[in-house]
Structure formats: C-alpha cells, structure tokens
Design an enzyme around this catalytic site. Structure first.
Site, PDB file in Angstrom:
ATOM      1  N   SER A   1      -5.084   1.026  -6.134  1.00 32.98           N
ATOM      2  CA  SER A   1      -5.223   0.063  -5.036  1.00 32.98           C
ATOM      3  C   SER A   1      -5.666   0.785  -3.778  1.00 32.98           C
ATOM      4  O   SER A   1      -5.420   1.982  -3.602  1.00 32.98           O
ATOM      5  CB  SER A   1      -3.887  -0.635  -4.758  1.00 32.98           C
ATOM      6  OG  SER A   1      -2.982   0.261  -4.109  1.00 32.98           O
ATOM      7  N   ASP A   2      -6.346   0.066  -2.886  1.00 30.95           N
ATOM      8  CA  ASP A   2      -6.503   0.601  -1.544  1.00 30.95           C
ATOM      9  C   ASP A   2      -5.119   0.654  -0.916  1.00 30.95           C
ATOM     10  O   ASP A   2      -4.193  -0.048  -1.339  1.00 30.95           O
ATOM     11  CB  ASP A   2      -7.458  -0.275  -0.725  1.00 30.95           C
ATOM     12  CG  ASP A   2      -8.110   0.489   0.425  1.00 30.95           C
ATOM     13  OD1 ASP A   2      -7.569   1.544   0.832  1.00 30.95           O
ATOM     14  OD2 ASP A   2      -9.159   0.037   0.921  1.00 30.95           O
ATOM     15  N   TRP A   3      -4.968   1.473   0.116  1.00 31.85           N
ATOM     16  CA  TRP A   3      -3.642   1.740   0.674  1.00 31.85           C
ATOM     17  C   TRP A   3      -3.074   0.466   1.301  1.00 31.85           C
ATOM     18  O   TRP A   3      -3.621  -0.082   2.250  1.00 31.85           O
ATOM     19  CB  TRP A   3      -3.727   2.878   1.690  1.00 31.85           C
ATOM     20  CG  TRP A   3      -3.395   4.217   1.105  1.00 31.85           C
ATOM     21  CD1 TRP A   3      -2.463   5.092   1.571  1.00 31.85           C
ATOM     22  CD2 TRP A   3      -3.974   4.848  -0.051  1.00 31.85           C
ATOM     23  NE1 TRP A   3      -2.414   6.224   0.766  1.00 31.85           N
ATOM     24  CE2 TRP A   3      -3.326   6.085  -0.232  1.00 31.85           C
ATOM     25  CE3 TRP A   3      -4.950   4.477  -0.958  1.00 31.85           C
ATOM     26  CZ2 TRP A   3      -3.641   6.963  -1.269  1.00 31.85           C
ATOM     27  CZ3 TRP A   3      -5.275   5.345  -1.992  1.00 31.85           C
ATOM     28  CH2 TRP A   3      -4.623   6.566  -2.135  1.00 31.85           C
TER      29      TRP A   3
END
Length: 820
Positions: A232-234
């Site tokens: 996932s993106d952060w």
C-alpha cells in the site's frame, strides 16, 4: 529461505498471529521480523530519483532529514532523454546506494500518465504516453534490481491528481483505462519484472485501488503474470481484509497491530480464507528472499563512489535537456558571443528536484552560475532580478536591467519555485510568477539577445516564446544540473533531449482544463483516450511545442523507410557539421487518419536513439509496440486488431513527420465495432472534441450513471471521510479546518513552502489515517473521540479521547514491561 520450498516451509511453521504480523510494518519504514523462524525485517525507503533513507525521525513527505545520497534528475527530466540504456545505468547506481545502506525496497519509479499539466506530482512521472513511460520505467527497474534491491512501480493505478488524492474516485472508461493508464504499468511489469508494485490512494471506478480485485488480481497477476508483492501507499489502506483478498500483501506504515488483529479475527470467524492469507505471506517471504538483506554490507561501510555517481547525474541531466527554440542560431555560446549577463534567481540557487516523499539530500549540488563562470564564457555579472516567490522588487529588477545593458547576451534563468510542485498539492495555474514575466518583458524591450533557461518539472505557459532568441528546458536536473546546463549552452554537449509531453500554448487548451481538480468526491475522465498529443493532433490544435520536440546543433535527414506489422527501419543521416544524437520516433497513423473514429490520429509505436558523426548515416530498426494496430474492446475485455491500411511514420516529433509508408493490417474476425463508428451519443469522442463532452455523453461511454461529484452532507463524518470535509460544519470542525489552513499559509509566508504544503496535506487525509499514520500514538478509541468533537459533541469527544489516551498509555507501558 531462498527457494519457493523454503518459503512454504517457513510459512507452514508460522502461527496465525505471525502470518498476520507480516502484513504490516514494524514502524514507518521496516517490516516486522519473525525472530523465532529467522525471518528478518527489511527496509523500504523512498527513492524514485535518489535514495531517501531517514536517519532520525521518519515521515513520508520529506519533512525530516535523510542521509546524503545522489540526487539524479527526476523522471520528468530523464524521460526527455528517450534513452533506455541511460535509465538502466541510473537504476544500477540507485540500487547500489540502496544496497550499501541495507535498503531492500526502493519505492519507485513512479509512472502514472500525465493527464493534466497542473498535477502536482508530474515531475515524478515520465510522460503523457504509456509506451515511453513503460519502457523508461522498465529500464530503471532492471537497473535497480540488478543490485538485489526491489523496485516498486507506483502508483497503481489512475493516480491522476493530488487534490483529495486519498479519497477521490477516478471515473474512467475501459478503453482509456487499458490503453493509457494501465499500459505503461503493463510494459514496466512485463519487461522490467518489478518485484513490487505500490497501490495508489485513490478509488478507481468506485473501489479503492488497494482493494481492487480486478486491478490487483485479474489484470496484474492473471493477465500480466506479476509474481511479486503489492504494498500500500503509506496510510493508503482502507479495508485491510478486503485488500488481502484483492491481492495487496503489505500495509505500510505500522498500525501498531490494529489491522493485524483484524486479519486474525477474519480468519477465525471464516470471513477470510487462510489460504488467501498464506498467498500474501508467501509474497512477503519471497520479497525478503529476493532482496537478500543478509548479504549487504553494514550501514556506514559503503564503497559507493559518490564522485562517479555525481558524474552520471551530470551526464543524465545533459542528455535530458531539451533545446526548445533556437531560431536565430544564437546557441551555442562561445568566446565570440561577447559579454554574457546571467540573470535570474534560479542561476545561483537552482531548482533541481521536486518536493515531498522524493526529496533527496544530495551529496553535493553544482549550480549553473558557477559552472557558467568556469566554462570560458565572458560572464560580466549575475543579478537575481526577482524574488523566488512572486513578490515584487523594484531594486532587484533595476539591477538586472542595468546588468543587461552592459551585455551582448542575456542568460535568463526562470522557473517554478519550490511551492509550485510538490506531493499532495496540485498547481492552480500554468503561469510563471508575474515578477518573472514582468522582468522578461522589460529585458525583451532592451533589445539584447535573450536565452531563457527554464527550471521546472512540467509545462508552463510561455507568452514570450516568440520574442526571445532561444529557450532551453532544463526541467529538474538533479544535483548535476549546473554543469549540464553550462555544457549544453556552450556546445560542449550537443542537446539531444526530446519532450516527453506536450507544451500547450495556454492552459485553456488542455482538454481537461475545465474539470481537473475542481470536484470533491470524483474526478471524471471525460477526455477518455484523448490525452496530450492524442488530443491536440486529433483536433489539429496549435501547441507551443509538440510531443517529441527537441532541437540540436546539427541536422538530420531521414530516408529509405520500410515497415511491416512488426518493425520499421529507416536510414538517418547527420547532415550538419557537429556530432549529435537523434531520437528516431516511429508513429502508427490510423486508417483514414481516424476521421469519424473513436481513435487517436497517431500514436507512438516505438523509438530509438542514434549517435552520428557529421555526414555519417545509420540504418535504425525500431520494433513496434505490442498493441500498435489494436484497441481495447470493452465488450470483450481484450485487445482487438482493427483492420485497414495504416501509415507508419518516421518522425522528429508527433508533428514533424519526415517519412511515411503504408502497411496493410488484417483484423480480427469478430462481430461488433470497437471504434463506435456512427454512434450519435458519442459524437465528441468520434471527432475528438472532448472538451465539450457533457455528463450524458460520458455516461453513454461508461454505460452507467455517474456517481455524485460532491461530498455527502447532512450526516456525521466517519473514519472514511477526509479532514477537508470538516470545512463549514461549524464549531470545532470549522476551527480544525481553519487551523490547518492558517498554519499552512503562515509557513508559506515565512518562506517554508515544503512545510506549508505538507501541513496542507493533512486536509486530504481520511480520519482513519490519523491513527494509522501515528505509528501507534493514536488508537481507534481516541480517533472516535476526535470524531465526536468534529461532529458537534465537543466535550463528550474530549472526555472520550482523554479516557482512551490514558488507557492506551497504560496498555503500552504494560506491554513494554512484559517485553523487558
């Protein structure tokens, strides 16, 4: 744990809790270890164009310092080189620096399609064309991974704006999705063999990308054969269990075990098949095995040759600079050019990178002014001429004009300042600062020859283009930008860069200009397949500089073009008196030039870069892209060959066609018309005037009603809503929104644009991310208290939050005591 059997044996030995623990980070940048089984923690860091490993406090937006690393040109710059070998070499050195610092995953490259020139992260992406984006990204990925470090192709998918990026629903039709937004990723995955892919924050047609099964499983794995890990993106996780089922393995950063517990409960109650979890665990273990962290040198014992890396940073920048205009032949400058005045605030303090998560702490920084002074030119002085921010200064302008009157040539360094291009913030207009435009006008009125050197990661309007003598597009050239610009301006390097995107004359010419970044809940891609040159060439609109444009100090002739369905060959001759490089662009033009068809006039089919001495010729073979004669058929969910007589073009840009040859293509024997010929309800898609597409026509293209484009009102805010939705609700909600905006504006006034943009980023965070991005400092109960405060029950919320904070602190202390 090196083989697939080793991976499976390790996973079989894990408890359910241990399996779940591998699904999220231990902290901001590291995965969790399973010490009992010898599974190590690995580190992921930012690094699309330079390693950003933070040595102290961690963040995702470039707020805190990182260790020194080579700052290479950004993707927007490197794409202008059209040089896959160069990108491979840059990737190798990025991988070497990451390996030396025990980094296992470098979070890049970014390769989202540049839909609109105002998108705040365009500097981090390659092109408006998926073939160029995909091939450049694939080369960078291969280079990075040759050093045992995983690259991460991002942001998958349709991450087209920064405004409300963590909640926006990108509404896009199937043809545009596959032909443009996914095609670059397909090339990067299949030709680069990326070991990881980062999902994007946004929704795609109603579903968050991180839990979009069609994207992550059906397309990425089943259709393209991806065998790596999706991260996932952060802070980009919405529903943890849904993400695992869709194919997303690793959530970053740490959620302090909250979502790990959600996974355990889902398996125990039967809502998540443990076999699905096992597949995700295998992906994490395989990534750990592939990146071989145990074979790395300890941090601090690196043998990275930073001088060698700096030399490549200079070369990469010089090979990517675009000579956009040189009508009078003023360039290159030499001793005969006379006195040269260097004017502009970007000459001594260069813009060389963007802002946000890709912000690099360079090992050194060479500015253009010092490099020009060392070049042998007669530099008679330097004046800044304007404040970097758009603040008028009569004194700076007067001193610059005084210097220009003493010169025979002015090198005018203009550009976008640091506040204009950053993660989480889109630009609001396409103009340069007014103080720069005012100074440029006064310099033009003096009558002194002017060379404009432009810094920035994306196009700007250039109203003075026809009144200056030369324009050099330096883009964001990394830490070696100074010598690179000096080498090109003086002719030590013959410019060979070609634009990877179109420069419009004015922003209103952009097909998505009236809608981009203007709605709250959705972003409607009414422009469909007509982005960049595909649109401008379809409607024959004038542009400032076309896609693929770039001049040289020599000239090239094209001859003997031959082509078939697989490749084209053409002879290129250097007809000038200097050695140079030419980017041979091959376009495929649709039958009857796409008149009355839902199809672009021409599309890039392949390219090659060739170096030639004066008078030398070379025959260049260019392989045509896989889908050169195809469109994506939404009804059948597959690519389909469209029959007809195509023209294969050899060109120096999308509008500088040097040779053409016809190729007859047989089509698929399938009923139906993928080009929608004659559909009255899609008339603007047939003629390309997509700036006029209304809601009804876009709904006809989608085949479904449009969702609402505004945020719902009249209900309490939830964890899934974003903080910006607190605006106008009164009480604490409005106060919270106003506080964030005020702090951002204050930081901007204090000359801290990076910090200002990063504070404003908070507005686009979903409330759930307050807890998930806090590294365990905030839990769900405390978040519920905050939501009560926002929803008008302030004192009840304060009590709830305070009680939860005390309970959370006691629990952490107890856990720490048990660990000790």
């Amino acid at each position: 744990m090196g083989s697939l059997d080793d991976v499976k044996r390790t996973r079989h030995a894990m408890t359910l809790a241990e399996k779940a623990s591998l699904m999220s980070g231990a902290n901001f940048w590291n995965t969790k270890p399973v010490e009992r089984l010898g599974v190590p923690s690995i580190m992921l860091t930012d690094g699309p164009h330079g390693l950003r490993k933070q040595g102290g406090a961690a963040d995702h937006l470039g707020l805190n310092a990182s260790i020194p690393a080579t700052g290479f040109p950004t993707a927007a710059t490197l794409a202008n080189s059209w040089d896959v070998d160069l990108l491979g070499r840059v990737g190798e050195l990025l991988g070497a620096e990451a390996a030396a610092e025990q980094v296992s995953v470098l979070l890049g490259p970014g390769l989202n399609i540049k839909r609109n020139p105002l998108a705040g992260r365009n500097f981090e992406y390659f092109s408006e064309d998926p073939l160029l984006s995909g091939l450049m990204a694939a080369a960078l990925i291969r280079g990075i991974q040759s050093r045992g470090v995983a690259a991460s192709a991002k942001h998958f998918a349709v991450n087209s704006q920064e405004t409300h990026r963590m909640s926006i629903d990108e509404i896009v039709d199937e043809r545009a999705l596959h032909e443009l937004y996914l095609e670059g990723f397909r090339i990067a995955i299949t030709q680069g063999d990326a070991w990881t892919v980062m999902s994007s924050y946004n929704k795609v047609n109603g579903t968050y990308a991180n839990e979009h099964r069609e994207l992550l499983h059906d397309i990425l794995r089943e259709r393209w054969g991806f065998d790596g890990l999706v991260v996932s993106d952060w802070g980009g996780n919405n529903d943890r269990v849904a993400a695992i089922e869709a194919g997303s393995a690793l959530e970053m950063p740490s959620t302090d075990g909250v979502t790990d517990l959600e996974i355990v409960r889902a398996v125990e109650n039967g809502s998540l098949d443990e076999a699905v979890l096992d597949a995700r665990v295998d992906e994490v273990l395989t990534l750990i095995a592939r990146t071989r962290p145990g074979a790395r040198r300890p941090a601090g014992t690196s043998e990275v040759d930073h001088d060698l890396h700096h030399d490549l940073a200079i070369e990469a920048a010089s090979r990517s600079i675009v000579l956009a205009a040189n009508e009078a032949g003023l360039l290159p400058l030499g001793p005969e050019s006379g006195r040269v005045a260097v004017i502009g605030a970007f000459a001594d303090v260069p813009r060389y990178q963007g802002a946000g998560s890709s912000l690099v702490n360079p090992t050194r920084l060479d500015d253009p002014l010092e490099a020009l002074r060392a070049s042998g030119l007669d530099i008679v002085g330097h004046e800044r001429g304007f404040h970097r921010r758009d603040i008028p200064s009569v004194g700076l302008r007067r001193r610059a004009l005084r210097l220009a009157r003493r010169a025979d040539v002015v090198l005018l360094h203009l550009g976008l300042d640091e506040s204009a291009e950053a993660e989480a913030v889109d630009r609001t207009h396409l103009r340069l600062a007014q103080n720069q435009l005012d100074l440029t006008r006064e310099l033009i009125d003096l009558g002194v020859p002017i060379v404009v050197v432009l810094a920035g990661g994306a196009p700007v309007e250039l109203p003075f283009a026809d009144e200056v003598d030369a324009i050099v597009l330096g883009y964001l050239g990394g830490q070696g930008v100074g010598p690179a610009i000096a080498d090109v301006v003086t002719g030590r390097v013959n410019p060979s860069g070609k634009l990877a995107e179109t420069y419009p004359i004015r922003y209103s010419d952009v097909p998505s200009a009236s809608t981009f970044g203007r709605t709250e809940a959705t972003s409607e891609h009414r422009d469909s397949i007509y982005l960049g040159y595909r649109y401008y060439d379809k409607v024959d609109a004038p542009v400032r500089y076309p896609f693929g444009h770039g001049l040289s100090y020599t000239t090239f002739a094209y001859s003997a073009l031959r082509a078939d369905a697989r490749a084209a060959t053409v002879t290129v001759t250097n007809t000038g008196d200097r050695a140079g490089e030419e980017v041979v662009q091959v376009y495929v033009e649709a039958p009857d030039a796409a008149a009355g068809q839902f199809r672009a006039v021409r599309e890039l089919g392949g390219f090659a870069k060739v170096a030639l001495e004066p008078g030398e010729s070379a025959t260049v073979e260019v392989a045509l892209r896989e889908h050169a004669f195809q469109v994506f058929d939404p009804d059948r969910g597959e690519w389909r060959t469209v029959p007809g007589t195509y023209s294969v073009l050899a060109a120096a840009s999308s509008r500088d066609i040097r040779a053409r040859v016809e190729v007859a293509i047989d089509g698929d024997a399938i009923d139906g018309d993928p080009l929608d010929l004659g559909r009255a309800d899609l008339s603007h898609y047939l003629d390309g005037t997509v700036d006029r597409v209304g809601a009804a026509e876009f709904e006809a293209l989608l085949g479904r009603p449009l969702p609402g484009s505004t945020w719902p009102t009249g209900r309490p805010l939830t964890r899934d809503d974003i903080i910006a939705q607190a605006k106008g609700r009164g009480g604490f909600a409005s106060a919270l929104h106003a506080l964030i905006v005020t702090v951002s504006r204050t930081l901007m006034l204090l000359g801290r644009p990076h910090a200002a943009n990063n504070v404003r980023f908070v507005l686009d965070m979903p409330f759930r991310s307050v807890a998930r991005m806090s590294n365990g400092a905030v839990d769900g109960a405390m978040l519920d208290g905050l939501l009560l405060m926002v929803n008008g029950r302030f004192w009840h919320g304060v009590r709830r939050a305070a009680t939860a904070w005390r309970a959370h602190r006691r629990a952490r202390r107890a856990a720490s005591a048990r660990h000790d």
